[in-house]
Every structure is written in structure tokens, then in C-alpha cells.
Design an enzyme around this catalytic site. Sequence first.
Site, PDB file in Angstrom:
ATOM      1  N   ASP A   1      -5.126  -7.068   5.803  1.00 62.52           N
ATOM      2  CA  ASP A   1      -6.365  -6.366   5.473  1.00 62.52           C
ATOM      3  C   ASP A   1      -7.460  -7.391   5.165  1.00 62.52           C
ATOM      4  OD1 ASP A   1      -8.140  -4.433   4.723  1.00 62.52           O
ATOM      5  OD2 ASP A   1      -7.005  -3.692   3.006  1.00 62.52           O
TER       6      ASP A   1
ATOM      7  N   ASP B   1     -10.612  -8.927   7.949  1.00 64.94           N
ATOM      8  CA  ASP B   1     -12.030  -8.799   7.622  1.00 64.94           C
ATOM      9  C   ASP B   1     -12.708 -10.158   7.590  1.00 64.94           C
ATOM     10  OD1 ASP B   1     -11.933  -6.087   7.501  1.00 64.94           O
ATOM     11  OD2 ASP B   1     -12.754  -5.918   5.475  1.00 64.94           O
TER      12      ASP B   1
ATOM     13  N   ASP C   1      -3.367 -17.852   1.207  1.00 64.97           N
ATOM     14  CA  ASP C   1      -4.596 -18.448   0.665  1.00 64.97           C
ATOM     15  C   ASP C   1      -5.066 -19.604   1.540  1.00 64.97           C
ATOM     16  OD1 ASP C   1      -2.234 -19.645  -0.149  1.00 64.97           O
ATOM     17  OD2 ASP C   1      -2.965 -20.221  -2.129  1.00 64.97           O
TER      18      ASP C   1
ATOM     19  N   TYR D   1       0.819  -1.216   0.000  1.00 62.88           N
ATOM     20  CA  TYR D   1       0.000   0.000   0.000  1.00 62.88           C
ATOM     21  C   TYR D   1       0.858   1.275   0.000  1.00 62.88           C
ATOM     22  CZ  TYR D   1      -4.007  -2.996   1.109  1.00 62.88           C
ATOM     23  OH  TYR D   1      -4.994  -3.959   1.090  1.00 62.88           O
TER      24      TYR D   1
ATOM     25  N   LYS E   1       3.165 -15.387   1.297  1.00 53.76           N
ATOM     26  CA  LYS E   1       3.061 -16.246   0.111  1.00 53.76           C
ATOM     27  C   LYS E   1       4.489 -16.567  -0.342  1.00 53.76           C
ATOM     28  CE  LYS E   1      -0.093 -16.925  -2.579  1.00 53.76           C
ATOM     29  NZ  LYS E   1      -0.767 -18.206  -2.883  1.00 53.76           N
TER      30      LYS E   1
END
Length: 369
Positions: free
Chosen positions: A250, A254, A226, A143, A193
Amino acid sequence: MSTPKNILMLAGDGIGPEVMGEVKRVMDWMNDKYDSSFVIEEDLVGGACYDVHGVALTDETLAKAHGADAVLLGAVGGPKWDDVAREHRPEAGLLKLRKEMDLFANLRPALVFDALIDASTLKPEVVRGLDIMIVRELTAGVYFGQPRGEDIRDGVAYGFDTQIYSEPEIDRVARVAFDLAKKRTGKVVSVEKANVMESGVFWRRVVSKLHAAEYSDIELSHMYADNCCMQLVRWPGQFDVIVTDNLFGDILSDCAAMLTGSLGMLPSASLGSKDPVTGKIPAMYEPVHGSAPDIAGQGKANPLASILSYSMMLRYSFDMGTAADKLDQAVQNVLAHGLRTADIMSKGMHELSTRAMGEAVLVELEKLG
Ligand code: NAD
């Protein structure tokens, strides 16, 4: 009389002032009952600040935030400020606060209250007793990484961002996760990852190095992002502390939040680095939800996410674990008595206004003594 604890309260917009009003009453109760010496200074942020000062955060307020022992924020934003220039939008005030205070570790608990177990979309046996802490890196990663933008290369249009982390940026957030795990069940899952990203390989190496050097008493495992997403909905009970980067954090926070089923119940904390001289850790506590303009000013907002954010403040900024446990228990008891705000209302329960919910928490606190 204990040392004064200076709290900067920034209620913000929409339901912010309503929910913060209830937190204030709980703080006053703590001051009366425990002589805990919370001194509250209130100020403006977000749209409320823009309306008065033409900016979403003033330098004076930022200086107060730096000087406070902790900041408690309600929520910012709303349709009233939709046409304001991006740099003065309410959200810009909140982002500036997080950045200037260098709040790099975002703590998002996903806690399922027994009384609200049916609010989750998952089966009760999957989420019962759930208590996960996600630690998300908040001030670096994709970001913020440079270069970013759009380009034309050989006549083809591109959009790009850069995922980049330094060793100190990973080290400091992993440290927060390991320290938290010490106070919980001693388990950390680090998520990246590494199978497809160089920065993921690097993340894993830095976390493992710190673990071997200073935290070998903690059980550390690694998981691809994942798979972590899948495991969170398949068997969330396997997790205690999860530490991950800005982007994956992020998404995963959630996802974990929805295991609990209710936005009005979710607190959060954002922490910075300990000052080597004063020992102070910059900290801001806020509910996960936004300013809920659809219900603002109607007395319908659930104040529990904000009250639970205050409980996190007691625990992490002031080492007042016993008082925090009591406050969490008071919230549990209120729910167990069938008392609900509209957002968590279900058949056979008793609906309360924002104010009445705050009152109910105080009644339970009083009973707990
Ligand atoms: P929101 O969280 O404000 O609301 C989403 C839905 O949840 C709404 O229906 C709302 O009524 C309900 N809700 C939220 N909190 C609740 C509570 N405590 N009690 C009862 N119901 C509650 O998200 P949104 O609608 O996407 O955003 C509204 C505004 O808030 C936007 O301007 C957005 O930018 C801002 N926002 C701010 C923050 C923040 O300040 N940290 C976070 C998210 C969104």
C-alpha cells in the site's frame, strides 16, 4: 471472427463514466480494426448502484463479474454518499468485488513517460525511462488478520491488528511476481521487515523456497521495506518487479506512483488464481485515481489512466501484447505532440478535454495502423 471476450464495464461514480466512455471508443476501434471481439456489458457499482438498488453492488452484478473474462472499473465514491451507512458506501461495493473475486495480486506499474518527465518531483536523470511493477498482496495480511480491535488490559487501553500470512497466500502472489519478471527483465525484489517481524522472516523463507524450486532463472533479492522506500526515491531505476505484502505494498505503490508525478496517468490490475478447469484468471482493471468529484461532469478528467488499464487488460487477460504495445505507444505519441488534459498541463502545451484526449489517442492508433 475471434472468440468473444466478455468485458463487464462498471463505470461507477464521478468521472468514472467520462473516462470509461473513452475506453469504450478505443475498444470499439480495436473491434473494427483487429476483429478482437470485445463484447461490453455495462452495469452499476458504487454510489450509482446504491441510488438505484440501495446497495453498492448487487448479487446479479457480482455474478456477472464472476462470469466475465475481465472487469473494467472506473471509480466509485463521492460526497453525495458520505452519510450512507458504512456497509452500503460506494467503496464497500468495490471492496466486495475484490474480495468475492479473490483478487489477491494487485499490479501497480510506475511508468514515467518521457514527455511528462518534468511532472515528477525528482530530477529527470533519476526517473527517465522508469518502468517498475509493484505486485502487492491484496486480500490478506494485517488489514484482514484476526484478532483486531481495542481492549482494556490491566486498566490500560490498547489498539491492535494482526499481521498473518499463510504459506499458500505468499506462494501465490510470489508466483505472479516471478511470472511477470519472466516477461520483463527477470529481476524480482521481495520486500518485508524480516529484521524485526516474524511474519517477515516467514515471508522471506516462502519466497526463497518457491524461487529455488521453480524460478531459479529469475534474479531474486530481498530488501527491508524501509530501505525499499528510501531506494525508490534515491535510485528507482534499480527495480523491475517488487513483490510485497498488503501493508508495505500500500505504502510503496503510492510512493512509486508519485515518482511518475501524475494520478491521471496510473493504471492498475488485480488478478486472482487460475481456474484449474477453465484456465481463466479472474481479473479487474481500474485506474488508480478516485472519482474526482471536484471535476466530475466538466470534461476535464484525464482518460489515460483508464485507457492504460485497458492496455493492461489486453496484455494480461488476453495475451494481446502487440495490441497493448501499440496502445501504449499511441499514448506516448499523444503526449510527445504536446497534448495534455488539465491535470498534466504545462507551459507551451495544448490543453484538451476528456473527449478530445480520447480522440487524440484514436488518431495516433489509426496512424500506427
Ligand atoms: P481522487 O483520485 O478522486 O482525486 C484526487 C485529485 O486528483 C482531485 O483533485 C482530482 O480532481 C484529481 N484527479 C483524480 N483523477 C483524475 C483524472 N483522471 N484526471 C484529472 N484529475 C484527476 O481522490 P480523492 O479526492 O481522495 O477521492 C474522491 C472520491 O474517490 C472519494 O469518495 C474516494 O473515496 C474515492 N476514491 C475511489 C477510488 C476507487 O474507486 N478506486 C480510489 C480513490 C478514491
